[in-house]
Design a protein around this motif. Structure first.
Motif, PDB file in Angstrom:
ATOM      1  N   PHE A 163      20.494  -1.304  -9.815  1.00 27.25           N
ATOM      2  CA  PHE A 163      18.538  -1.353 -10.481  1.00 27.25           C
ATOM      3  C   PHE A 163      17.926   0.005  -9.440  1.00 27.25           C
ATOM      4  N   ILE A 164      17.481   0.938  -9.780  1.00 27.80           N
ATOM      5  CA  ILE A 164      16.318   2.125  -9.885  1.00 27.80           C
ATOM      6  C   ILE A 164      15.706   1.743  -8.750  1.00 27.80           C
ATOM      7  N   VAL A 165      15.292   2.315  -7.210  1.00 32.91           N
ATOM      8  CA  VAL A 165      14.231   2.199  -6.411  1.00 32.91           C
ATOM      9  C   VAL A 165      12.578   3.478  -7.020  1.00 32.91           C
ATOM     10  N   PHE A 166      11.616   2.727  -6.445  1.00 30.95           N
ATOM     11  CA  PHE A 166      10.357   3.699  -7.229  1.00 30.95           C
ATOM     12  C   PHE A 166       9.534   3.383  -5.979  1.00 30.95           C
ATOM     13  N   GLU A 167       9.310   3.967  -5.151  1.00 34.30           N
ATOM     14  CA  GLU A 167       8.995   4.167  -3.781  1.00 34.30           C
ATOM     15  C   GLU A 167       7.529   4.523  -4.638  1.00 34.30           C
ATOM     16  N   ASP A 168       5.903   3.385  -4.414  1.00 31.40           N
ATOM     17  CA  ASP A 168       4.483   3.677  -4.649  1.00 31.40           C
ATOM     18  C   ASP A 168       4.432   4.349  -3.099  1.00 31.40           C
ATOM     19  N   ARG A 169       4.171   5.652  -3.600  1.00 31.95           N
ATOM     20  CA  ARG A 169       3.563   6.443  -2.423  1.00 31.95           C
ATOM     21  C   ARG A 169       1.856   6.713  -3.008  1.00 31.95           C
ATOM     22  N   LYS A 170       1.961   6.943  -3.706  1.00 30.40           N
ATOM     23  CA  LYS A 170       0.910   6.854  -4.883  1.00 30.40           C
ATOM     24  C   LYS A 170       0.148   8.278  -3.997  1.00 30.40           C
ATOM     25  N   PHE A 171       0.754   9.007  -4.099  1.00 29.51           N
ATOM     26  CA  PHE A 171       0.635  10.743  -3.408  1.00 29.51           C
ATOM     27  C   PHE A 171      -0.758  11.033  -4.155  1.00 29.51           C
ATOM     28  N   GLY A 172      -2.133  11.829  -3.373  1.00 26.71           N
ATOM     29  CA  GLY A 172      -3.245  12.249  -4.086  1.00 26.71           C
ATOM     30  C   GLY A 172      -3.560  13.148  -3.145  1.00 26.71           C
ATOM     31  N   ASP A 173      -3.043  14.083  -3.114  1.00 27.59           N
ATOM     32  CA  ASP A 173      -3.221  15.110  -1.888  1.00 27.59           C
ATOM     33  C   ASP A 173      -3.120  16.860  -2.657  1.00 27.59           C
ATOM     34  N   ILE A 174      -3.402  17.801  -2.014  1.00 28.69           N
ATOM     35  CA  ILE A 174      -2.938  18.913  -2.661  1.00 28.69           C
ATOM     36  C   ILE A 174      -1.984  19.723  -2.596  1.00 28.69           C
ATOM     37  N   GLY A 175      -1.646  20.132  -3.365  1.00 29.76           N
ATOM     38  CA  GLY A 175      -0.154  20.898  -3.377  1.00 29.76           C
ATOM     39  C   GLY A 175       0.991  20.516  -2.461  1.00 29.76           C
ATOM     40  N   SER A 176       0.245  20.976  -2.281  1.00 35.03           N
ATOM     41  CA  SER A 176       0.593  22.019  -0.225  1.00 35.03           C
ATOM     42  C   SER A 176       1.257  20.889   0.666  1.00 35.03           C
ATOM     43  N   THR A 177       0.359  19.731   0.528  1.00 36.22           N
ATOM     44  CA  THR A 177       0.687  18.586   1.400  1.00 36.22           C
ATOM     45  C   THR A 177       1.254  17.668   0.855  1.00 36.22           C
ATOM     46  N   VAL A 178       1.300  17.416  -0.848  1.00 33.67           N
ATOM     47  CA  VAL A 178       2.241  16.235  -0.838  1.00 33.67           C
ATOM     48  C   VAL A 178       3.957  16.712  -1.361  1.00 33.67           C
ATOM     49  N   GLN A 179       3.896  18.067  -1.112  1.00 36.50           N
ATOM     50  CA  GLN A 179       5.178  18.461  -1.014  1.00 36.50           C
ATOM     51  C   GLN A 179       6.154  18.159   0.625  1.00 36.50           C
ATOM     52  N   LYS A 180       5.039  18.313   1.138  1.00 33.05           N
ATOM     53  CA  LYS A 180       5.326  17.471   2.540  1.00 33.05           C
ATOM     54  C   LYS A 180       6.378  16.374   2.805  1.00 33.05           C
ATOM     55  N   GLN A 181       4.852  15.824   2.595  1.00 28.67           N
ATOM     56  CA  GLN A 181       5.125  14.100   2.821  1.00 28.67           C
ATOM     57  C   GLN A 181       6.166  13.810   1.429  1.00 28.67           C
ATOM     58  N   TYR A 182       6.393  14.215   0.149  1.00 28.82           N
ATOM     59  CA  TYR A 182       6.836  14.208  -0.563  1.00 28.82           C
ATOM     60  C   TYR A 182       8.992  14.353   0.634  1.00 28.82           C
ATOM     61  N   VAL A 183       8.792  15.074   0.914  1.00 24.70           N
ATOM     62  CA  VAL A 183       9.975  15.516   1.057  1.00 24.70           C
ATOM     63  C   VAL A 183      10.835  15.680   3.229  1.00 24.70           C
ATOM     64  N   GLY A 184       9.554  15.551   3.771  1.00 24.66           N
ATOM     65  CA  GLY A 184       9.744  15.481   4.859  1.00 24.66           C
ATOM     66  C   GLY A 184       8.769  13.933   6.020  1.00 24.66           C
ATOM     67  N   GLY A 185       8.371  14.296   6.877  1.00 25.60           N
ATOM     68  CA  GLY A 185       8.634  13.226   7.561  1.00 25.60           C
ATOM     69  C   GLY A 185       9.763  12.067   7.821  1.00 25.60           C
ATOM     70  N   PRO A 186       9.246  11.091   8.180  1.00 25.48           N
ATOM     71  CA  PRO A 186       9.770  10.075   8.640  1.00 25.48           C
ATOM     72  C   PRO A 186      10.230   9.206   7.947  1.00 25.48           C
ATOM     73  N   LEU A 187       9.669   9.216   6.634  1.00 25.00           N
ATOM     74  CA  LEU A 187      10.223   8.801   5.171  1.00 25.00           C
ATOM     75  C   LEU A 187      10.947   9.225   4.240  1.00 25.00           C
ATOM     76  N   SER A 188      11.109  11.317   4.366  1.00 24.87           N
ATOM     77  CA  SER A 188      11.790  12.344   3.325  1.00 24.87           C
ATOM     78  C   SER A 188      12.261  10.657   2.219  1.00 24.87           C
ATOM     79  N   ILE A 189      11.577  10.659   1.738  1.00 31.75           N
ATOM     80  CA  ILE A 189      11.372   9.553   0.153  1.00 31.75           C
ATOM     81  C   ILE A 189      11.755  10.849  -0.805  1.00 31.75           C
ATOM     82  N   VAL A 190      12.004  12.005  -0.791  1.00 32.25           N
ATOM     83  CA  VAL A 190      12.735  12.462  -2.050  1.00 32.25           C
ATOM     84  C   VAL A 190      14.098  12.079  -1.707  1.00 32.25           C
ATOM     85  N   ARG A 191      14.431  11.900  -0.882  1.00 30.37           N
ATOM     86  CA  ARG A 191      16.436  11.949  -0.624  1.00 30.37           C
ATOM     87  C   ARG A 191      16.864  10.766  -1.110  1.00 30.37           C
TER      88      ARG A 191
END
Ligand code: S5P
Length: 372
Positions: free
Chosen positions: A94-122
């Protein structure tokens, strides 16, 4: 503009839709996986510890094509969570879908997607976003995914290691690179658990639109009667690329994602078909001839009507047959069941029956091919 009930995708089997031009590679893969597993079920893993998440994934994994996570409610989210999820996803397909519901300016969502403790893009091939901040949220996420993947040696795994991510971290100012490889040196690749991984695209580029769709000669139904495991082996591992779902409509009472907002969402998706695979919505939004977006619908229950906190439920028939959606998202309907594996099977069978009736693969009220 035509209504979605007249759109060709309404009556087209998923398998045919996987072969349409310009279908997002991950969508094409997902459609094929759905056909093999006879499932259009996404379980919403709204649990709060790593152990609970991994237990649930083990229990329902055989019945689902997508597992939707809310990583920010997992109190002990860590490397163990990512690895555990990756291993079960590879083993149970199965494929994993993270229900993050991004909703901010581009620069911030990039950091939320790639960084922080969750590193979602990985670890999450699919994420979702609201479009109220404007279309730059799409391009920003796409760019972040491409950048993160560009440092990744691409052939077989859907996960990016922490070191690789670190080495290519944001913010960056370099043009987006596009990597390709002819063989994998990824330390995890040998352990993906995906039969056929070694034979999957050997020249997958790291862009979000990257690996080619599985070639038509690997279409599951060409070998009618073959086992699920051998069909999945022929399908190979999922493409490395990342994809986005846009929240076009919500299930909660009194929500504001209606009318023109929903239409704007569809327009924005059309401008980014290589990255936007479809929508979280209550109905199919495919209207234009080139539309082949996948629709995932939450707020699905076989019994309940609501939860007293604004959630509104519909049954699989209404969602899949009447509204033309493709995937049912089910949380508590399965999570609170005594036997979650059995309950997931019930939802899988109901969702699949509704789909087969919609596209005419079975007469209304007919028996399932598996006898249920
Ligand atoms: O409109 C929406 C969009 C989403 S992603 N309505 C929803 O309920 N969701 C999510 O689906 C929600 O965040 C939850 O994780 C799941 C529904 O859970 P259930 O327990 O009500 O089935």
């Amino acid at each position: 503009m035509a209504s979605s009930s007249k759109h060709p995708t309404r009556n087209q089997p998923y398998e045919n839709r996987s072969n349409l031009n310009d279908t997002n590679p991950l969508t094409a893969y997902l459609f094929r996986l759905m056909v093999i597993k006879r499932s259009n079920l996404c379980v919403s893993a709204d649990v709060t510890t790593t152990n609970q998440l991994l237990e649930l994934a083990e229990e329902v994994g055989d019945s689902i094509v997508l597992l939707k996570t809310h990583a920010d409610i997992i109190s002990d989210f860590a490397e163990r969570t990512i690895r555990g999820l990756r291993d079960i996803a590879a083993r149970k397909h199965f494929i994993v879908f993270e229900d993050r519901k991004f909703g901010d300016i581009g620069s911030t969502v990039q950091k939320q997607y790639v960084g922080g403790p969750l590193s979602i893009v990985r670890w999450a091939p699919i994420v979702n976003a609201h479009i109220f901040p404007g279309p730059a949220i799409i391009t920003a996420l796409k760019e972040a995914a491409e950048h993160a993947l560009s440092g990744y040696n691409a052939a077989v795994s859907t996960e990016i290691s922490a070191d690789e991510l670190e080495a290519h971290n944001y913010p960056h100012d370099s043009p987006i690179a596009s990597a390709s490889s002819s063989s994998s040196s990824d330390p995890h690749s040998a352990n993906t658990g995906y039969p056929g991984a070694a034979t999957s695209s050997s020249t997958a580029s790291a862009s979000t639109a990257a690996p080619a769709r599985p070639t038509p000669n690997r279409v599951p139904s060409e070998n009618v009667g073959e086992s699920v495991s051998s069909a999945i082996e022929r399908l190979g591992s999922p493409p490395l690329g990342r994809a986005l779902l846009l929240l076009a409509q919500m299930s909660s009472e009194g929500n504001l994602l209606t009318g023109e907002y929903t239409q704007r969402c569809a327009q924005m998706a059309r401008g980014h078909r290589e990255f936007v695979m479809g929508f979280i919505a209550q109905e199919s939004l495919n209207r234009e001839p080139a539309d082949n977006f996948i629709t995932l619908t939450p707020g699905v229950s076989l019994v309940g009507k609501g939860d007293g906190l604004g959630q509104q439920y519909n049954g699989p028939d209404k969602v899949i047959k009447d509204a033309g959606s493709d995937v049912i998202i089910v949380g508590r309907g399965i999570l609170i069941a005594e036997d979650r594996a059995e309950e997931a099977e019930k939802y899988r069978a109901a969702g699949w029956r509704a789909y087969e009736e919609r596209v005419g693969l079975r007469k209304v009220g007919g028996r399932l091919r598996d006898g249920s």
